[in-house]
Scaffold this active site. Structure first.
Site, PDB file in Angstrom:
ATOM      1  N   ASN A 177      35.758  39.883  35.685  1.00  0.00           N
ATOM      2  CA  ASN A 177      36.044  39.156  36.931  1.00  0.00           C
ATOM      3  C   ASN A 177      36.403  37.721  36.567  1.00  0.00           C
ATOM      4  O   ASN A 177      36.407  37.331  35.385  1.00  0.00           O
ATOM      5  CB  ASN A 177      34.836  39.221  37.876  1.00  0.00           C
ATOM      6  CG  ASN A 177      35.180  38.696  39.260  1.00  0.00           C
ATOM      7  OD1 ASN A 177      36.212  39.062  39.832  1.00  0.00           O
ATOM      8  ND2 ASN A 177      34.372  37.813  39.809  1.00  0.00           N
ATOM      9  N   LYS A 178      36.694  36.940  37.573  1.00  0.00           N
ATOM     10  CA  LYS A 178      37.125  35.552  37.399  1.00  0.00           C
ATOM     11  C   LYS A 178      36.232  34.802  36.418  1.00  0.00           C
ATOM     12  O   LYS A 178      35.014  34.939  36.448  1.00  0.00           O
ATOM     13  CB  LYS A 178      37.119  34.881  38.772  1.00  0.00           C
ATOM     14  CG  LYS A 178      37.521  33.429  38.810  1.00  0.00           C
ATOM     15  CD  LYS A 178      38.808  33.126  38.102  1.00  0.00           C
ATOM     16  CE  LYS A 178      39.992  33.962  38.544  1.00  0.00           C
ATOM     17  NZ  LYS A 178      41.148  33.874  37.616  1.00  0.00           N
ATOM     18  N   ASP A 188      38.008  42.625  38.653  1.00  0.00           N
ATOM     19  CA  ASP A 188      39.400  42.972  38.352  1.00  0.00           C
ATOM     20  C   ASP A 188      39.514  44.259  37.557  1.00  0.00           C
ATOM     21  O   ASP A 188      40.561  44.907  37.564  1.00  0.00           O
ATOM     22  CB  ASP A 188      40.075  41.820  37.609  1.00  0.00           C
ATOM     23  CG  ASP A 188      40.306  40.679  38.581  1.00  0.00           C
ATOM     24  OD1 ASP A 188      39.330  39.981  38.911  1.00  0.00           O
ATOM     25  OD2 ASP A 188      41.448  40.531  39.047  1.00  0.00           O
ATOM     26  N   ARG A 197      50.667  40.887  35.491  1.00  0.00           N
ATOM     27  CA  ARG A 197      49.400  40.285  35.050  1.00  0.00           C
ATOM     28  C   ARG A 197      48.599  41.380  34.337  1.00  0.00           C
ATOM     29  O   ARG A 197      48.659  42.532  34.751  1.00  0.00           O
ATOM     30  CB  ARG A 197      48.589  39.712  36.232  1.00  0.00           C
ATOM     31  CG  ARG A 197      49.160  38.400  36.786  1.00  0.00           C
ATOM     32  CD  ARG A 197      48.243  37.786  37.825  1.00  0.00           C
ATOM     33  NE  ARG A 197      47.136  37.050  37.239  1.00  0.00           N
ATOM     34  CZ  ARG A 197      46.135  36.518  37.964  1.00  0.00           C
ATOM     35  NH1 ARG A 197      46.124  36.666  39.281  1.00  0.00           N
ATOM     36  NH2 ARG A 197      45.165  35.839  37.378  1.00  0.00           N
ATOM     37  N   GLN A 227      39.759  28.859  43.637  1.00  0.00           N
ATOM     38  CA  GLN A 227      39.848  29.913  44.663  1.00  0.00           C
ATOM     39  C   GLN A 227      38.656  29.892  45.613  1.00  0.00           C
ATOM     40  O   GLN A 227      38.777  30.271  46.776  1.00  0.00           O
ATOM     41  CB  GLN A 227      39.939  31.304  44.001  1.00  0.00           C
ATOM     42  CG  GLN A 227      41.231  31.587  43.276  1.00  0.00           C
ATOM     43  CD  GLN A 227      41.117  31.286  41.791  1.00  0.00           C
ATOM     44  OE1 GLN A 227      40.393  30.381  41.382  1.00  0.00           O
ATOM     45  NE2 GLN A 227      41.844  32.020  40.979  1.00  0.00           N
ATOM     46  N   ARG A 256      47.311  36.759  44.870  1.00  0.00           N
ATOM     47  CA  ARG A 256      46.355  36.967  43.783  1.00  0.00           C
ATOM     48  C   ARG A 256      45.169  37.731  44.355  1.00  0.00           C
ATOM     49  O   ARG A 256      45.066  37.922  45.563  1.00  0.00           O
ATOM     50  CB  ARG A 256      45.931  35.659  43.086  1.00  0.00           C
ATOM     51  CG  ARG A 256      45.855  34.406  43.871  1.00  0.00           C
ATOM     52  CD  ARG A 256      44.604  34.163  44.690  1.00  0.00           C
ATOM     53  NE  ARG A 256      43.371  34.669  44.167  1.00  0.00           N
ATOM     54  CZ  ARG A 256      42.395  35.167  44.915  1.00  0.00           C
ATOM     55  NH1 ARG A 256      42.511  35.212  46.246  1.00  0.00           N
ATOM     56  NH2 ARG A 256      41.284  35.623  44.388  1.00  0.00           N
ATOM     57  N   GLY A 257      44.292  38.158  43.428  1.00  0.00           N
ATOM     58  CA  GLY A 257      43.201  39.045  43.835  1.00  0.00           C
ATOM     59  C   GLY A 257      43.627  40.469  43.508  1.00  0.00           C
ATOM     60  O   GLY A 257      44.757  40.873  43.839  1.00  0.00           O
ATOM     61  N   ALA A 258      42.725  41.217  42.873  1.00  0.00           N
ATOM     62  CA  ALA A 258      43.119  42.510  42.299  1.00  0.00           C
ATOM     63  C   ALA A 258      43.754  43.476  43.310  1.00  0.00           C
ATOM     64  O   ALA A 258      44.876  43.966  43.091  1.00  0.00           O
ATOM     65  CB  ALA A 258      41.909  43.133  41.601  1.00  0.00           C
TER      66      ALA A 258
END
Ligand code: MRU
Length: 343
Positions: A245-246, A235, A87, A194, A44-46
């Site tokens: 973002n998150k 993201d 995603r 996270q 995960r993570g862009a």
């Protein structure tokens, strides 16, 4: 060790669901298993999912052993469409696929075997570039960090969220490597934690002093004057600077502005999507209610309780002090700076 790495004819990735308890490396041999890993957040993570998708396409090329170039191209175009849908929010995923497709469809490639080689080479270039870009970004961003600063950080944006080194956490790491005495407040980042699990694990690896805080405590620390700067990743950044973002980033940004604290998303320009005019157009992923109902297998509330679980939010550009990129720090008006940075 990198979060996403090619080993012989396999993609090897750190299983981010197991950290901080177990550091487990998993091999992937099919593009379908890479899609699953992106969806279940093994990776995960862009930027990390962008690189994973590029290597996923290299796996797809290996899976199909045809000598017929056109047949292989058709197979890869289908695999690419499946990978890009894994995603929806992080544009780095689509960016990586869009960078691979011209090679898949290039008339310069003479044979199926040449195409397999060319695809793997490009995936490796994407991965190497990511690391170099992160280090450049970190140098620009570290200039904003002063000795003695406390930095508030949301989610995980470090070596795990990228191929290596990280974006916002990369800036923090660089400031630490430069010898600045810094402290980091890590939002735990519900519901997937996270911040508490992954950013704290990374800070431990690199000896960066930190405290994990509940997401709900960030305003408390800002109001007390204990935060000098807020650094987050992103993201997708729209052409006007609105930044996805998150989930939880928006409230951090609003509280930062209220308390006069600079707020800086840290993004490679591959995260900037000029096709999108404003944040209103950014697709926001809603994830499985189980992430709230039964976090890590523990039944928190009865399974029939209704849940909404958006995984990202959009911070309007007016809350953003400056966007740190590999090309330098972009200040308002973002339309102008982002367009120039993408050239
Ligand atoms: O759902 P995740 O964990 O993939 O979300 C990750 C984030 O929101 C990060 O902040 C973002 O991808 C930037 S990572 C360099």
């Amino acid at each position: 060790m990198r979060s996403v790495e090619w080993h012989n004819d396999r993609l090897c990735m750190i299983d981010q669901r197991k950290l901080p308890w177990d550091l487990e490396l998993v091999d992937f041999a099919t593009y379908e298993s890479v899609i699953e890993a992106i969806q279940n957040m093994t990776v995960r993570g862009a930027p990390a999912i962008g690189a994973a998708a590029a290597f996923g396409l290299a796996l797809a090329a290996q899976q199909n052993s045809t000598h017929d170039l056109d047949l292989l191209r058709r197979y890869l175009n289908t695999a690419a469409q499946e990978l890009r849908r894994a995603r929806p929010t992080a544009v780095n995923l689509m960016w990586a696929i869009d960078r691979m497709l011209p090679i898949v469809n290039s008339s310069d490639v003479a044979s199926a075997s040449d195409l397999r080689d060319a695809i793997l080479t490009e995936a490796q270039v994407i991965a190497e570039e990511d690391v170099a870009i992160n280090k450049r970004m970190a140098e620009h961003g570290a200039a904003l960090i002063k000795d003695g600063d406390t930095i508030l950080h949301h989610c995980n944006t470090g070596m795990l969220a990228t191929v290596d080194y990280g974006t916002a956490l990369g800036v923090i790491r660089m400031a630490h490597e430069q010898g600045k005495k810094i402290h980091v407040l890590l939002d735990e980042t519900r519901p997937r934690m996270q911040g508490a699990r992954l950013s704290a694990w990374e800070c431990k690896q690199f000896g960066i002093p930190f405290d994990i805080i509940p997401d709900t405590a960030s305003g408390y620390f800002m109001h007390r004057g204990e935060v000098n700067i807020v650094l987050v990743g992103a993201d997708r950044v729209a052409a006007n600077g609105d930044t996805a973002n998150k989930i939880g980033t928006y409230q951090v940004a609003v509280l930062a502005k209220e308390n006069g604290i600079p707020f800086h998303p840290t993004v490679p320009t591959s995260t900037v999507d000029l096709k999108i005019a404003s944040g209103a157009e950014i697709p926001i992923e809603e994830r499985d209610p189980a992430e709230l109902l039964t976090p890590y297998g523990m039944a928190l509330v009865p399974p029939d309780y209704p849940v909404r679980n958006p995984a990202f939010d959009v911070t309007p550009a007016r809350y953003i002090t400056g966007i740190i990129t590999e090309k330098g720090i972009i200040y308002p008006p973002f339309e102008v700076g982002l367009a120039a940075a993408k050239k």
